[in-house]
Design an enzyme around this catalytic site. Structure first.
Site, short mmCIF file in Angstrom:
data_model
loop_
_atom_site.label_atom_id
_atom_site.label_comp_id
_atom_site.label_asym_id
_atom_site.label_seq_id
_atom_site.Cartn_x
_atom_site.Cartn_y
_atom_site.Cartn_z
N CYS A 2 0.82 -1.20 0.00
CA CYS A 2 0.00 0.00 0.00
C CYS A 2 0.86 1.26 0.00
O CYS A 2 1.98 1.27 0.49
CB CYS A 2 -0.87 0.04 1.24
SG CYS A 2 -1.86 -1.44 1.44
N ARG A 27 5.22 0.28 -6.22
CA ARG A 27 5.24 -0.54 -4.99
C ARG A 27 4.35 -1.77 -5.12
O ARG A 27 4.47 -2.69 -4.31
CB ARG A 27 4.76 0.31 -3.81
CG ARG A 27 5.70 1.45 -3.46
CD ARG A 27 5.02 2.42 -2.51
NE ARG A 27 4.74 1.83 -1.22
CZ ARG A 27 5.50 1.96 -0.15
NH1 ARG A 27 6.60 2.66 -0.22
NH2 ARG A 27 5.17 1.40 0.98
N TRP A 75 -2.80 -2.84 -1.62
CA TRP A 75 -2.33 -4.18 -1.98
C TRP A 75 -3.05 -5.09 -0.99
O TRP A 75 -2.76 -5.10 0.19
CB TRP A 75 -0.82 -4.25 -1.81
CG TRP A 75 -0.18 -5.50 -2.32
CD1 TRP A 75 0.17 -5.77 -3.61
CD2 TRP A 75 0.24 -6.63 -1.54
NE1 TRP A 75 0.77 -7.01 -3.68
CE2 TRP A 75 0.82 -7.56 -2.44
CE3 TRP A 75 0.17 -6.95 -0.19
CZ2 TRP A 75 1.34 -8.78 -2.02
CZ3 TRP A 75 0.68 -8.18 0.23
CH2 TRP A 75 1.24 -9.07 -0.68
N ASN A 101 -1.77 2.43 5.77
CA ASN A 101 -0.81 1.39 5.38
C ASN A 101 -0.52 0.58 6.62
O ASN A 101 -0.33 1.16 7.69
CB ASN A 101 0.54 2.00 5.00
CG ASN A 101 0.58 2.47 3.59
OD1 ASN A 101 -0.42 2.39 2.89
ND2 ASN A 101 1.73 2.97 3.18
N GLY A 102 -0.36 -0.72 6.46
CA GLY A 102 -0.01 -1.55 7.62
C GLY A 102 -1.11 -2.55 7.90
O GLY A 102 -2.02 -2.75 7.07
N GLU A 481 19.94 -16.13 -7.01
CA GLU A 481 19.41 -14.83 -7.41
C GLU A 481 19.01 -14.83 -8.88
O GLU A 481 17.99 -14.24 -9.26
CB GLU A 481 20.45 -13.74 -7.10
CG GLU A 481 20.15 -12.36 -7.64
CD GLU A 481 18.87 -11.71 -7.09
OE1 GLU A 481 18.20 -12.28 -6.21
OE2 GLU A 481 18.54 -10.60 -7.57
N LYS A 485 15.27 -13.87 -10.23
CA LYS A 485 14.99 -12.83 -11.25
C LYS A 485 14.11 -13.41 -12.35
O LYS A 485 13.14 -12.80 -12.76
CB LYS A 485 16.29 -12.31 -11.87
CG LYS A 485 17.11 -11.39 -11.03
CD LYS A 485 16.60 -9.98 -10.91
CE LYS A 485 15.70 -9.75 -9.75
NZ LYS A 485 16.14 -9.77 -8.43
N GLU A 488 10.42 -14.25 -11.01
CA GLU A 488 9.53 -13.17 -10.54
C GLU A 488 9.04 -12.27 -11.67
O GLU A 488 7.95 -11.73 -11.58
CB GLU A 488 10.15 -12.36 -9.40
CG GLU A 488 11.28 -11.46 -9.75
CD GLU A 488 11.79 -10.66 -8.56
OE1 GLU A 488 11.00 -10.31 -7.69
OE2 GLU A 488 13.00 -10.38 -8.53
N HIS A 504 20.90 -35.99 -6.47
CA HIS A 504 20.16 -36.46 -5.29
C HIS A 504 18.66 -36.22 -5.45
O HIS A 504 17.92 -36.28 -4.48
CB HIS A 504 20.69 -35.77 -4.04
CG HIS A 504 22.13 -36.09 -3.78
ND1 HIS A 504 22.55 -37.32 -3.35
CD2 HIS A 504 23.25 -35.36 -3.95
CE1 HIS A 504 23.88 -37.33 -3.25
NE2 HIS A 504 24.32 -36.14 -3.61
N LYS A 603 6.87 -3.93 -4.22
CA LYS A 603 8.26 -3.49 -4.08
C LYS A 603 8.71 -3.57 -2.64
O LYS A 603 9.81 -3.97 -2.34
CB LYS A 603 8.40 -2.06 -4.61
CG LYS A 603 9.81 -1.51 -4.53
CD LYS A 603 10.72 -2.27 -5.46
CE LYS A 603 12.16 -1.79 -5.40
NZ LYS A 603 13.07 -2.82 -5.93
#
Ligand code: M6R
Length: 608
Positions: A2, A27, A75, A101-102, A481, A485, A488, A504, A603
């Site tokens: 948010c 975001r 969000w 927000n929160g 990483e 990338k 996502e 394995h 974000k």
């Protein structure tokens, strides 16, 4: 996650709120809304989907006149992304509107209490309890109502409040969620993120937890829950508007990949003086460093992977054990941490909820904390004993690129600094490594310059639903990483695996034409990784190898090879990751993905 904005002044509030919300789009969000006071009435517009829909609904703000207002990008956490669940929320009597927000953790019990008292809920959100509490506690004094309301809240909030009884004013309150006030001339602002403010003002006040502010066009009064005035410093925002815009690139992600040579240099250069590493921001004396028996690195996502890559460098140079822990796990693990532990916290945003919680947990057990953070004044930077900033500039794309490489830059500096303080490195080797570190921006640029070749490789590989990324030792850390990338932003299943572990289990998934990206930079494990390449090729895999220039032994084994400049293996992660960022970018582009705002992602992950 948010985002919130607020404006009070003499201009029309709605267009300013809409512009601010556009700046917060990066975001991640799924719905948005604004509330503006006009002629004693609060008018609210809310939509599901993009800010463009809100602009259309409000006629770019023209249909919502008024000089004071608040806005929000949501969000979804509690309740689906719908118009009703979008903020702002209105009190039953229409007197208050709020954005938040929160997360309000005790909202269920508050919801029951308020319902039993006759308050009617429109939405499924946790936020709505706040606006009804305000109505319940309001007896003609807004400040008192806010103080009583927030005393009832458990959880996190950055709260913006409008009230028809004080039409030119905004109120805000903060607890564990970022909130910045923008100081203008004859107008003032608030936002959850400086990117929403920089077009209007560079003067900012960073609110701290427990603080409340009353904002008029000409004054900002910050106070606490005892109504005691708090004197706040005005901080100059150094990020400029251009750095928060795309500058001719199709996507922020590509722009930010391209910025890495500059960002890396900006992060290391001010900290190297006359061949000495100066970490002025810390007080890491030789005595203290000798007293620690381990380093714990904690973070989430890519920041965690930066820690995994740096572990090899720190352990090799300092001979101190480094444990990398995901913040979301560490906090619940009853960790073995005491005052002989140095905790390094990595976070681009400085606002990641799990990282903050893990940090608090470790601090309470006596660890000294160093935060490596990009956003100045962020919660993590403030909570840490010492903050070492990555001078990457604003990172807008959800997928981090320059955030990751500049975290590595600081960690490399730290490793060299500590090994010297501990007397675990010869002067000659130290100078050699320092020189290698200084040469990295140019080598990152050389890697970026192979861009068109990586685009061609992406054309060959983009039409796959699954990929593997393998490597050993430091190459494995980069594989983690690289795979993140890819998945996502392109939504291709990308699995990273320690190359030696393939047999394995995972090798069962290798089949004809399955792409395997094999990282082969680390010479100490080169032969072993080559054997793993042979194993997957024998099962039909298409191998895309990544190695340093001059390593020709790979060419006969792999289907395609990406060469990056030769460097010290201790620092190679920053060179290896760049082509993988570009590969993910082009694969996502060829697949028509929303690169800067991938689905379901945000974000700054301010919820746990
Ligand atoms: O802001 P932070 O560095 O604390 O964020 C941590 C992760 O959420 C972040 O790295 C995330 O994994 C990115 N989407 C990766 O590109």
């Amino acid at each position: 996650m948010c985002g919130i904005v607020g404006y009070t002044g003499v201009q029309g509030a709605s267009p300013i709120l809409l512009e601010g919300l556009k700046k917060l789009e990066y975001r991640g969000y799924d719905s948005a809304g604004i509330a503006v006071i006009n002629d004693g009435v609060i008018n609210i517009a809310k939509v599901t989907g993009r800010i463009a829909n809100l602009c259309e609904k409000t006629n770019d703000g023209a249909d919502y006149p008024g000089v004071t207002g608040i806005g929000h990008t949501r969000w979804a956490t509690h309740g689906a992304p719908t118009d009703t669940n979008a903020h702002p929320h209105l009190s039953n009597d229409g007197r208050f509107a709020i954005v938040h927000n929160g997360i309000i953790e005790n909202y269920l019990s508050l919801h029951d209490e308020l319902t039993s008292k006759g308050y009617h809920f429109e939405s499924e959100t946790d936020t709505e309890v706040i606006v009804h509490l305000l109505e319940m506690y309001y007896k003609g004094d807004i400040k008192k109502a806010i103080i009583k309301t927030i005393a009832r809240l458990q959880g996190s909030y950055a709260l913006g409040v409008l009230c028809v009884d004080e039409p030119g004013k905004l109120y805000v309150a903060r607890e564990a969620s970022p909130l910045i006030l923008g100081v203008g001339v004859g107008e003032n602002f608030f936002a959850s993120d400086v990117t929403a403010l920089v077009s209007y003002t560079r003067n900012a006040i960073y609110l701290d937890d427990g603080e409340i502010a009353e904002i008029t066009p000409d004054a900002i009064n910050v106070f606490d829950c005892a109504m005691q005035t708090i004197s706040k410093k005005i901080t100059r925002i150094v990020w400029d508007i251009q750095s928060a815009e795309k500058g001719g690139y199709d996507h922020f992600m590509l722009k930010e990949i391209m910025e890495q040579p500059r960002a890396f240099k900006a992060t290391i250069a001010p900290r190297i003086k006359d061949n000495e590493i100066v970490l002025d921001e810390t007080d890491l004396s030789e005595r203290y460093l000798k007293s620690i028996n381990k380093i714990v690195i904690t973070a989430c996502g890519s920041a965690y992977y930066a820690g995994c890559a740096a572990k090899y460098t720190i352990e090799k140079l300092c001979r101190v054990p480094v444990i990398c822990e995901l913040a979301s796990e560490l906090r619940y693990s009853d960790p073995l941490i005491d005052n002989h532990t140095l905790l390094i916290v990595l976070s681009q945003s400085g606002e990641t909820a799990d990282t903050i919680a893990a940090m608090k947990e470790c601090k309470s057990r006596g660890a000294k904390t160093i935060a490596i953070v990009n956003v100045v004044g962020s919660t993590i930077a403030k909570l840490a004993d010492h903050a070492l900033y990555t001078w990457a500039g604003p990172e807008i794309a959800v997928a981090t690129t320059k955030g990751y490489t500049t975290q590595l830059a600081v960690l490399y500096l730290f490793a060299l600094y500590m090994s010297k303080k501990l007397g675990r490195i010869e002067e000659e080797r130290y100078l050699q490594l320092l020189s290698s570190l200084k040469s990295l921006p140019k080598k990152i640029q050389d890697t970026i310059d192979t861009n068109s070749k990586i685009h061609k490789i992406a054309i060959k590989y983009y039409d796959n639903r699954s990929m593997f990324f393998i490597g050993r030792n430091s190459d494995y850390a980069v594989a983690l990483e690289g795979a993140l990338k890819m998945k996502e932003i392109s939504y291709i299943h990308a699995e990273s695996y320690a190359a030696g572990e393939l047999k394995h289990g995972t090798i069962a998934l290798i089949e004809e034409h399955r792409p395997v990206v094999a990282l082969c930079y680390n010479e100490s494990v080169m032969e072993k990784t080559l054997s793993n390449i042979v194993e997957v090729k024998a099962r039909g895999a298409e191998v895309l190898a990544l190695t340093y220039k001059g390593n020709s032994q790979i060419v006969s084994q792999a289907n395609d090879v990406i060469f990056v400049p030769k460097s010290e293996t201790l620092f190679s992660a920053v060179l290896e990751i760049v082509p993988l960022q570009l590969l993910a970018y082009y694969v996502a582009k060829l697949n028509g993905c929303d690169i800067d705002k991938p689905k379901n992602l945000a974000k700054s992950v301010t919820v746990e």
